[in-house]
Design a protein around this motif. Structure first.
Motif, PDB file in Angstrom:
ATOM      1  N   HIS A   1       0.838  -1.209   0.000  1.00 31.82           N
ATOM      2  CA  HIS A   1       0.000   0.000   0.000  1.00 31.82           C
ATOM      3  C   HIS A   1       0.870   1.254   0.000  1.00 31.82           C
ATOM      4  N   ASP A   2       1.911   1.239   0.816  1.00 31.56           N
ATOM      5  CA  ASP A   2       2.744   2.432   0.992  1.00 31.56           C
ATOM      6  C   ASP A   2       3.480   2.825  -0.288  1.00 31.56           C
ATOM      7  N   ALA A   3       3.665   1.868  -1.199  1.00 30.73           N
ATOM      8  CA  ALA A   3       4.383   2.149  -2.444  1.00 30.73           C
ATOM      9  C   ALA A   3       3.494   2.809  -3.490  1.00 30.73           C
ATOM     10  N   LEU A   4       2.187   2.837  -3.234  1.00 31.70           N
ATOM     11  CA  LEU A   4       1.247   3.362  -4.214  1.00 31.70           C
ATOM     12  C   LEU A   4       0.825   4.782  -3.866  1.00 31.70           C
ATOM     13  N   TRP A   5       0.495   5.559  -4.897  1.00 32.56           N
ATOM     14  CA  TRP A   5      -0.043   6.898  -4.680  1.00 32.56           C
ATOM     15  C   TRP A   5      -1.552   6.822  -4.499  1.00 32.56           C
ATOM     16  N   PRO A   6      -2.115   7.589  -3.575  1.00 34.14           N
ATOM     17  CA  PRO A   6      -3.574   7.714  -3.522  1.00 34.14           C
ATOM     18  C   PRO A   6      -4.087   8.278  -4.854  1.00 34.14           C
ATOM     19  N   LEU A   7      -5.369   8.095  -5.134  1.00 34.93           N
ATOM     20  CA  LEU A   7      -5.935   8.469  -6.431  1.00 34.93           C
ATOM     21  C   LEU A   7      -5.665   9.933  -6.793  1.00 34.93           C
ATOM     22  N   GLU A   8      -5.842  10.829  -5.832  1.00 35.64           N
ATOM     23  CA  GLU A   8      -5.653  12.255  -6.131  1.00 35.64           C
ATOM     24  C   GLU A   8      -4.198  12.558  -6.477  1.00 35.64           C
ATOM     25  N   ALA A   9      -3.271  11.987  -5.711  1.00 37.34           N
ATOM     26  CA  ALA A   9      -1.845  12.205  -5.986  1.00 37.34           C
ATOM     27  C   ALA A   9      -1.462  11.584  -7.332  1.00 37.34           C
ATOM     28  N   TYR A  10      -2.014  10.416  -7.624  1.00 32.02           N
ATOM     29  CA  TYR A  10      -1.698   9.766  -8.899  1.00 32.02           C
ATOM     30  C   TYR A  10      -2.219  10.603 -10.071  1.00 32.02           C
ATOM     31  N   ALA A  11      -3.371  11.199  -9.924  1.00 28.55           N
ATOM     32  CA  ALA A  11      -3.924  12.041 -10.988  1.00 28.55           C
ATOM     33  C   ALA A  11      -2.946  13.166 -11.342  1.00 28.55           C
ATOM     34  N   ARG A  12      -2.274  13.710 -10.329  1.00 32.05           N
ATOM     35  CA  ARG A  12      -1.312  14.790 -10.573  1.00 32.05           C
ATOM     36  C   ARG A  12      -0.039  14.264 -11.236  1.00 32.05           C
ATOM     37  N   LYS A  13       0.374  13.076 -10.859  1.00 32.57           N
ATOM     38  CA  LYS A  13       1.656  12.537 -11.327  1.00 32.57           C
ATOM     39  C   LYS A  13       1.516  11.673 -12.584  1.00 32.57           C
ATOM     40  N   ARG A  14       0.280  11.367 -12.989  1.00 34.59           N
ATOM     41  CA  ARG A  14       0.048  10.321 -13.982  1.00 34.59           C
ATOM     42  C   ARG A  14       0.784  10.565 -15.303  1.00 34.59           C
ATOM     43  N   ASP A  15       0.684  11.753 -15.874  1.00 32.12           N
ATOM     44  CA  ASP A  15       1.303  12.001 -17.181  1.00 32.12           C
ATOM     45  C   ASP A  15       2.812  11.790 -17.127  1.00 32.12           C
ATOM     46  N   GLU A  16       3.429  12.330 -16.096  1.00 28.68           N
ATOM     47  CA  GLU A  16       4.885  12.194 -15.952  1.00 28.68           C
ATOM     48  C   GLU A  16       5.276  10.730 -15.728  1.00 28.68           C
TER      49      GLU A  16
END
Length: 197
Positions: free
Chosen positions: A6-21
């Motif tokens: 779990h700790d290695a994954l980004w929460p949905l909101e954080a992933y949305a920000r980082k997704r393109d990169e």
């Protein structure tokens, strides 16, 4: 090799920000982890980064944020991360036209067991396939298969020392003669292995 938590994954909101990169990083990373077997079959050798991306995308698509749902995805995908003594790959059969794909999948039953890997100086290694569920029947095979190539310690040592790696396919309908992997792919697969101590 580390499995994802779990700790290695980004929460949905954080992933949305980082997704393109992150997606751009993963696509670049995958370039040296893919092998074309002829025109219609491709192997993608999985590792921690490719599986992390797959899990993040599944969580995003399914809008999963409960711990139990996240754990279900981790349990489903963690087995696809190599263990240091093997390579794990997703085999994809690719035909753009659905009608053609249906005809071809009927002819390609058993292809997942006809693919092989070979460390120079050793025998071919055929994969253990689809450990999660059966993906073929009497009428057709699936367009996606999961494969695990288990290597003897001597093979691992040879790869870590720089031995060439070959692959091919001896399916009666879809034969691909042996060929040597590009140095970039060879080096990426070497990084998946841990030399015996």
């Amino acid at each position: 090799m580390n499995k994802l938590t779990h700790d290695a994954l980004w929460p949905l909101e954080a992933y949305a920000r980082k997704r393109d990169e992150f997606r751009a990083q993963v696509m670049a990373h995958k370039r040296d982890r893919q092998v074309a077997l002829g025109d219609h079959v491709r192997l993608l050798f999985e590792d921690e980064m490719t599986i992390r991306y797959q899990i993040q995308e599944m969580l995003r698509i399914e809008k999963v944020f409960e711990p139990e749902g996240i754990q279900d995805e981790l349990d489903a995908y963690n087995p696809l991360i190599p263990d240091g003594q093997n390579w794990k790959a997703t085999l994809m059969i690719e035909f753009g036209d659905p009608a053609v794909r249906k005809q071809e999948l009927a002819k390609l039953i058993g292809i997942e067991e006809a693919v092989w890997m070979k460390v120079n100086g050793f025998d071919k290694v055929h994969p253990i396939t689809n450990e999660d569920l059966e993906r073929s029947n009497d009428e057709k095979t699936s367009s996606v298969h999961f494969m695990r190539f288990e290597l003897a310690p001597e093979m691992v040592q040879a790869v870590k020392a720089g031995a060439d790696i070959y692959t091919g396919c001896n399916h009666s309908y879809y034969s691909v003669p042996a060929f040597k992997l590009r140095p970039e792919v060879r080096n990426a697969l070497s990084e998946d292995l841990i030399a015996p101590s």
